[in-house]
Structures are given as C-alpha cells and as structure tokens.
Design a protein around this motif. Structure first.
Motif, PDB file in Angstrom:
ATOM      1  N   ALA A  78       4.590 -13.764  16.727  1.00  0.00           N
ATOM      2  CA  ALA A  78       5.712 -13.821  15.938  1.00  0.00           C
ATOM      3  C   ALA A  78       5.347 -13.684  14.495  1.00  0.00           C
ATOM      4  CB  ALA A  78       6.199 -15.209  16.141  1.00  0.00           C
ATOM      5  N   ASP A 123       8.881 -16.998  18.887  1.00  0.00           N
ATOM      6  CA  ASP A 123       8.400 -18.404  18.876  1.00  0.00           C
ATOM      7  C   ASP A 123       9.135 -19.307  19.612  1.00  0.00           C
ATOM      8  OD1 ASP A 123       6.381 -19.980  17.561  1.00  0.00           O
ATOM      9  OD2 ASP A 123       8.144 -20.694  16.411  1.00  0.00           O
ATOM     10  N   THR A 124      10.277 -19.176  20.096  1.00  0.00           N
ATOM     11  CA  THR A 124      10.900 -19.901  20.960  1.00  0.00           C
ATOM     12  C   THR A 124      10.086 -20.103  22.376  1.00  0.00           C
ATOM     13  OG1 THR A 124      13.072 -19.251  19.877  1.00  0.00           O
ATOM     14  CG2 THR A 124      13.409 -20.181  22.198  1.00  0.00           C
ATOM     15  N   PHE A 125      10.467 -21.012  23.169  1.00  0.00           N
ATOM     16  CA  PHE A 125       9.756 -21.142  24.320  1.00  0.00           C
ATOM     17  C   PHE A 125      10.739 -21.688  25.445  1.00  0.00           C
ATOM     18  CE2 PHE A 125       6.920 -23.100  27.620  1.00  0.00           C
ATOM     19  CZ  PHE A 125       5.924 -22.329  27.709  1.00  0.00           C
ATOM     20  N   THR A 175      11.160 -15.239  15.298  1.00  0.00           N
ATOM     21  CA  THR A 175      11.477 -16.777  15.741  1.00  0.00           C
ATOM     22  C   THR A 175      11.894 -16.840  16.865  1.00  0.00           C
ATOM     23  OG1 THR A 175      13.608 -16.680  14.989  1.00  0.00           O
ATOM     24  CG2 THR A 175      12.054 -17.613  13.240  1.00  0.00           C
ATOM     25  N   PHE A 221       2.536 -21.031   6.727  1.00  0.00           N
ATOM     26  CA  PHE A 221       3.082 -22.323   7.219  1.00  0.00           C
ATOM     27  C   PHE A 221       2.560 -22.819   8.716  1.00  0.00           C
ATOM     28  CE2 PHE A 221       6.316 -24.357  10.102  1.00  0.00           C
ATOM     29  CZ  PHE A 221       6.625 -25.470   9.591  1.00  0.00           C
ATOM     30  N   THR A 266       8.809 -23.841  16.424  1.00  0.00           N
ATOM     31  CA  THR A 266       8.360 -24.596  14.939  1.00  0.00           C
ATOM     32  C   THR A 266       8.572 -23.681  13.834  1.00  0.00           C
ATOM     33  OG1 THR A 266       6.265 -23.912  15.416  1.00  0.00           O
ATOM     34  CG2 THR A 266       6.430 -25.960  16.213  1.00  0.00           C
ATOM     35  N   LEU A 267       8.790 -22.420  13.764  1.00  0.00           N
ATOM     36  CA  LEU A 267       8.934 -21.521  12.879  1.00  0.00           C
ATOM     37  C   LEU A 267      10.568 -21.408  12.242  1.00  0.00           C
ATOM     38  CD1 LEU A 267       6.774 -18.583  13.491  1.00  0.00           C
ATOM     39  CD2 LEU A 267       5.944 -20.726  12.558  1.00  0.00           C
ATOM     40  N   PHE A 278      11.517 -23.993   9.482  1.00  0.00           N
ATOM     41  CA  PHE A 278      10.827 -23.680   8.241  1.00  0.00           C
ATOM     42  C   PHE A 278      11.500 -22.511   7.557  1.00  0.00           C
ATOM     43  CE2 PHE A 278       7.752 -20.960   6.009  1.00  0.00           C
ATOM     44  CZ  PHE A 278       7.452 -21.695   4.826  1.00  0.00           C
ATOM     45  N   ARG A 279      11.941 -21.485   8.330  1.00  0.00           N
ATOM     46  CA  ARG A 279      12.758 -20.272   7.754  1.00  0.00           C
ATOM     47  C   ARG A 279      13.792 -20.822   7.260  1.00  0.00           C
ATOM     48  NH1 ARG A 279      15.111 -15.545   7.965  1.00  0.00           N
ATOM     49  NH2 ARG A 279      17.188 -15.263   8.948  1.00  0.00           N
TER      50      ARG A 279
END
Lengths: 400, 400
Positions: free
Chosen positions: A265, B269-271, B266, A227, B223-224, B227-228
C-alpha cells in the motif's frame, strides 16, 4: 610477528531471509539505517543459499570480485563500503589487542567469489544472502569478531537479518551513528519445526522498480509511509515477536499478510506509484483468503517482497492440501522442468468442496515453479577445501 | 384545497461524477456520513446520464420502481430511505407553509422509471447519477425545495455530488445528524473549457468487491485509512480547490493521481485486501507517467474508482496525442464496435520519439473502448412529455 601463509582462504554460506514485518525506507541513506524495525524468517540453505569464498594474499595486486563466475566492478559503492567497514573493524580490534601497529594482512588485497544455488531469475532477494555471506566471510579472513550487522547492512539493509538463523529482528536503533541498528535472533532455527515455507515463483513480464530507488521515492513522496513507520510498526513488532515465541500460527499468519499488504500500500501511495504485485500475485492472495475462509481459520499466509513472487507460510497439517489447491488453480505448463523443487510434499487429491469454495478458473503457467523449504540456520563455515570457489592461485575454479 | 391532476409526472436527467479527492469510508453507516470531504468533476450528460421519470397519482396502489425497463424490489433499504426522506421534507415544508394538515398528494404512491444512456457493464458509478436523479425528480413531483444532498446521500453517498454541474465538493460536515454534510459547487460547468475527460473502459474478468461492503471493511481494518481521512485529506481538499479555481492543470493532475493512488493503497491495506486495479489499469498508469515524463510536465492525469476503468484528464493541447498513445499501446480488437465514443478527437500520428519513450509492448484488446467527454451541468428537467419514461397509465412505455 606471526608467520603468514601465502594465502588465507575461507568459504562460507549464508541464507535468504523473508521479512514478515517489512523494511521499507531509510532514515539515513549513507549508513543504511531503516525508518522502522523489521522481522524476518531465515530460509533453509538446503534450498536457497549464497556461497562465498574470500582469499587474501600479499601477492594480490588489487581487490577483485566474481559473482556467479563473472568478474564484476569492485568499485561499486556498496561493495566498497563493506570492504572499508570490515578493514576498519579489523584494524580497530587488532589495535586494541596488540598495540598501534596493524598486522600486515590488513593491507592485503582480497579476492572474492560468490554464487547462489538458485537462479537470479527467481526474483528472490539474493542481495541479502549475498552481503550477509560477504560480511561473514570477510570477518573470518580478516579475523574480525563480534557484531557484523553494520558490515552486512552497508551492502544491503536486510542483509543483517541473514546473519542469523530462525526468526530474526532488525532493531531500527536510535543512535545517529547506527551502532544500535543491529540484527538479533528472536527464536532459533528449530523453534517451530511444523512451519513450512513455499516460494511461489510467478511469471512476470515487466521489469520492476529496484528496491533501493523505490524506497527512496517512497520516503520522499508517500504520506502514509512515515505514519506506518512511527505509529503502526512498533506495535506490530511486539505482536509478531509474541506470535513467533508462542507459535501462534493464526496470529503470525494474519499479521504477516497485513504487513505485506501495508508495505505494498505504501508503494502504491508513492509518486509515481510503485507496483510489485501483478494479477497472478493477487490471485494467490485471493486463493489464500478463500482457503482460510473454507477452513474457518488462518491455515496459510502470504507475503510479497519487491516483486510478484509469493512466499507462503503454512504448517504440516495444511501444506499438502494447499499445494493441491495451488496446482489446481495454477496448473503447471509442461515445460520439462519440475514444478515442485526443494522438500518433497506428498500429493493429495483436492476435495470437491474446497475446489468449489476456491471458485477460481485455472490460470495455466502463471506460476513457474514452487520451492518448498523450512526455517533454517544462519551462515556456516565450510571446512572442506574442495568447496572453495577460488583456487590456490586466487582465481575462480573452472565450473564443475 | 387546490385541485389535483390525476397524474403528476416529471422527468429529469442527472450526471455521473468522478471524484478527484476520493470518498472512502463512512463515519455513520445509517446516515451515510463520510470519514472525509471529497471533490468531484461532473461529466457531461451528452455522453453519460441517467434519466428518471416519477409519477404520483391517487390511483396508484403501491410504490413501484423500474430500472432500465425491469421492475425492481422497491423495498430495498436505500430506495426506501430516499422515499422516506423526500416525503418527510415535503411534509415539513408544507406544514410550515399551510398549517398542520399535509396536502393529500403526499400520501400518493409513486411510480419511478430510470434508465442510463451507458451500459452498466461499463463499470461506471451509475448509482451516483441514479440516486441524484431520483432525489431531483422526487423533489419536483413532491414539490420539495432547497438542499437535496441529504436525500441523494441516503441512496449513495457520492450521489450528492451529482446534484451540481462543474466541480463539486462534498463537505464531510461535523454535526451528528449530518445536516452540514452537503454538496456545494466549487466552480461551474464552463469554468475550464479546455479540460477533457476520457473514460477508458478496461476489460475485466473478475467480479469486484462492492464499494459499500468494501469501504465498511476498510474502516474496520485499515490502519492507514483513518490517518488519511484525518491528516491528509483536509490539506488536499484546500489544494485541489485552489488548483481548480486557478485552472492549474499540473497541480490538479498530480494531486488527482496521488489521491487515486492513496485510495487504492487504503484498499490494499484493508483485510482481507481489496484490489480494484488490474494489470491493464497499471499499464495505463505507467503510460500516463511515461507520457508526462516525455513532455517534462504533467499533461495527463488518471484516476480510478472502485474498478479497473481509468478516467483520464487532459487539456485541448494534449488530448489527440494522448489518444494516439493509448491506441498504440492498447490497439482495439476488431469487434465491430466503435473504439472511440462520445466527443470526436482528431486522429494524429504518434511520433517515433514518444513511441520509444513509452517503451510499452502493445496489449491488444485490454481497453474495450473510450468515451470522450467534458465537464458538464447538473441535473436537468425535461419539458417534452414525449421523453417521459412512464405513460399516462403510470407504467413504463414500451422501449422505442
């Protein structure tokens, strides 16, 4: 036929690069074609470089390779793949120029010696600089011209990005044969002179998953990686190119951090999971976010490759203060070694306000040392014969 | 009108649950509706439980709440949301039964006392047990019947899963009002008696991002995550339900680990990135994978919530050996406290083969203690009036 010198010898240097949009995962293991495009910054060779000498001679009985003075197995597949590819290109180009009979030097065996000016223990991606330097040097001894991405890539995917200075993108390409999977300069070395790069070398105890095996497991098991490659990276490449071209540090820094985090990640989403960041890496990330929060803007950015070392980007106006913050949070242990290597950074005191804002207890010794550098040029040819790593006998010179 | 006792008092207990398909991120912050369905295992209350007493009386001047003996602000929004919701349901149900005039006890103020039988410092998700217990107890004093997911969820999303024993799924639901976002038992408490649950309480220094704020930032920046939630979790829910129903430990364990890892991916992948796993957590993950590799099958699985503590699943045939491996890698520091709490596990020696296979240097003191437990039942009503946490004056009893 042109007269041949008994020994053709060439020495070149090539730089380390650090990706700000990460490459992780191949769509073709054989040709080393990536799942997604990537973008990197070339580090200056005054601080970090590989030097490679290649010599060919009709007198050499076999191909031989020395790394940092120690002979290594020339049969390893990636080395063989580079050698095969450069000889194929040389043969192809000569055939076009001069008819079907290849010149005799193409059948000569090669001796190669290579060394880094930085310790392997630093955990920096030496294979990219190494294979870029190999491709560049072999191209000169075998008189190959044009695009070398394919040769370098055979050694290590990210090596193709070390073929250029400045800011470099590696197009993933679309063709099955990988002919369009090539590196290209986005902006030259002197495009953004205010930009600093600090390599924070972190003390690590555990051995890590190698990146080749790691990315293969990620491709096989991470549901998030595909993805990312398909739906996230294309937009990020366009945005990163814009940030670089416009010298938009805030955008550049934020996207660099986000993409580093997303790469790690997908490593964690791999099964079994891969973890390259340790607690010190995370403290550095935390420090950067607190530093930026204190200033109300993105003054500093981090990125991490397949290891715990941080690479920090910052500008002239923040480098000294950030360095003071790092020294405060990670006081050097008195090991007799210099903590700051590379370009000098003027020491400044840390304000009490910033110290309070960081809210971090000092972790002595967690950072071993720092290498300060800037954006640098691509591979160079060294003209001075004294700098050859091989002597006129084709064997490594004794270490000076 | 029915005669009212001066004080209606009820005491209930509720369990902790640990998710094996993780809940992270809300699609509605107000109603606490999740981005995706989740599935949990209910831990036995013999080891971990919340006890709550609620009393209503016409003599109470205001709502009051005590947690672990200390009065807390009853005005906090989530507590208010639970109280409002239970009174709304009570009024609604009485109106249907008895006409439009609500019975007077619905206007009575409530006193609530709640306590855990485990230290808050254990970093276990006490809010799920706490709000499940609150919803369950309030339902009894206000005579509310039926589905309590919505009440518990208002306090803490995952609390709705603590309303049942055994294995529990929380359907994300599709309706905008959240009426179909409810918990449901997948398999009862005694379905899988061989299953052990070990809580490895890890020493941690840093304070962590709270899960409410954390998941909100993840929804906004990762952004992940979307999708998850959309593309990965639905398939995993179906597969996890199959594994539980068929008592397929290998499938259950692998999916549990993968989903824990993806949740933490995830977070990263967080900011700015969120990191709940520390180096000890990662050593535990590594230990589990090495243990399984040594046995050539998945004998043990880990999962981590929003903190560094590991929750381990294993079966009767491996629990003693795994415990020996943990003690070898994380030798207890002699702090006078018991290292193993909860259910007894027979000590066994660690084989030299396994010790060699683990290849981990001991990290003394990195695990503070272990709580051994099994799958347990849902909330219980305590009939013995001696167990009320409030006295007949409606105030907390002095600690025994």
């Amino acid at each position: 036929m042109a007269s041949e010198k008994p020994l053709v010898i060439v020495t070149c240097t090539a730089p380390v690069n650090i990706a700000v949009i990460k490459y992780w995962g191949k769509r073709d293991e054989e040709l080393i074609l990536p799942l997604n495009s990537s973008l990197s910054v070339t580090l200056h060779q005054d601080q970090l470089k590989t030097t490679t000498t290649a010599a060919i001679s009709r007198d050499f009985a076999e191909d031989r390779v020395w790394l940092n003075g120690v002979e290594v197995d020339v049969g390893q597949p990636r080395l063989q793949s580079c050698l095969r590819e450069i000889r194929r290109l040389a043969w192809q180009q000569r055939r076009t120029d001069e008819g079907d009979a290849p010149p005799p030097h193409l059948s000569y065996k090669v001796h190669i010696a290579s060394q880094n000016n930085f310790p392997t223990a630093a955990g920096l991606a030496s294979s990219a600089a190494g294979y870029a330097c190999l491709a560049y040097t072999l191209a000169r001894v075998y008189r190959v011209e044009g695009e070398l991405s394919e040769v370098a890539r055979r050694g290590s995917g990210s090596a193709c990005r070390s073929l250029y200075g400045g800011f470099v993108q590696w197009h993933m390409g679309e063709q099955a044969d990988g002919k369009d999977s090539i590196a290209q300069q986005v902006a030259p070395e002197l495009h953004w002179p205010e930009l600093w790069i600090l390599v924070l070398v972190v003390s690590a105890e555990r051995k890590l998953t190698g990146s080749t095996a790691g990315m293969q497991t990620s491709v096989e098991t991470s549901t998030l990686l595909q993805f990312r490659a398909t739906s996230v990276v294309p937009g990020r490449m366009a945005e990163m190119i814009r940030c670089v071209r416009e010298r938009d540090f805030s955008g550049f820094g934020q996207l660099t951090m986000k993409d580093s985090n997303q790469f790690h990640a997908t490593c964690l989403d791999t099964f079994p999971p891969i973890s390259y960041l340790n607690d010190t890496s995370k403290l550095i990330m935390y420090l950067v976010h607190r530093f930026n929060a204190h200033h109300g803007q993105t003054k500093v950015a981090y990125t991490f490759d397949a290891g715990p070392n941080a690479v920090i980007f910052t500008l002239d106006d923040a480098v000294a203060e950030f360095m003071a913050a790092v020294k405060h949070c990670f006081p050097p242990e008195s090991n007799g070694d210099r903590f700051l290597k590379g370009l000098p950074v003027m020491p400044v005191p840390l304000s009490d306000e910033l110290k309070a804002a960081l809210a971090l207890d000092p972790s002595p010794g967690s950072i071993k040392y720092i290498i300060a550098t800037k954006v640098g040029p691509g591979p160079q040819i060294l003209d001075d014969p004294h700098l050859h790593l091989l002597g006129s006998d084709g064997l490594p010179k004794p270490a000076a």
